[in-house]
Design a protein around this motif. Structure first.
Motif: not given
Length: 190
Positions: A163-167, A47-53
């Protein structure tokens, strides 16, 4: 010359309007699917990185529109090839979404114990939808000679996906049969 440039801008606005409408429709599908998945017991990861997407996509469209409007040079001689690749990417996008069905989302939702989808383009690679996004971030701006947008936002998208794919994969491996099914498959290219 002015007539040709006007036709090019009309084509640009037609394409960009289609893509923005497509993204808005997809956000609606994702919201509906997210509700369904949560009702089944799914949890969200990343959820933390979704805003950057989201910021990356909004920035991409704003940059593309500004670059084309301010420094429009016309269509390059190879624009039809780029458009054909872009259209094929849209077909693949629809195939990805329809193959995942209620499991497709713009966020990372994990439903423990579920068997991962292995049909459609997922027979060949682990993340065909991410490959589509990269293709779009390259072809759409290059089709209209928006080289700054193509370079900057493709690089930013690759960094975000790093970042997203490995997560996403880690979460799916912990809660599903992902490792068994996709362990030997390539991430983006068959």
């Amino acid at each position: 010359m002015a007539r040709r440039e006007g036709a090019c801008l009309t084509f640009f606005w037609g394409v960009i309007s289609f893509v923005i409408a497509q993204r808005l429709l997809e956000l609606g599908i994702a919201a509906r699917n997210g509700k369904w998945m949560k009702a089944q017991g799914a949890y969200e990861v990343g959820r933390e990185h979704y805003k950057y997407i989201v910021l990356g996509h909004v920035g991409f469209f704003l940059s593309l529109i500004l670059e084309v409007q301010l420094w429009h040079k016309g269509l390059p001689p190879w624009w039809a090839w780029l458009f054909a690749v872009f259209v094929l990417a849209q077909v693949l996008r629809v195939w990805c979404i329809s193959s995942l069905g209620k499991f497709w989302n713009t966020r990372i939702f994990v439903l423990p114990g579920v068997k991962v989808v292995t049909s459609g383009p997922y027979r060949f690679v682990r993340h065909p939808n991410y490959a589509v996004v990269i293709v779009e971030f390259v072809t759409l701006p290059l089709m209209f000679e928006a080289y700054f947008t193509a370079g900057l936002f493709t690089l930013l998208k690759i960094m975000l996906l790093a970042v997203r794919i490995p997560l996403e994969e880690k979460a799916l491996q912990e809660a599903t049969n992902y490792a068994q099914v996709f362990g030997a498959k390539s991430r983006l290219i068959p």
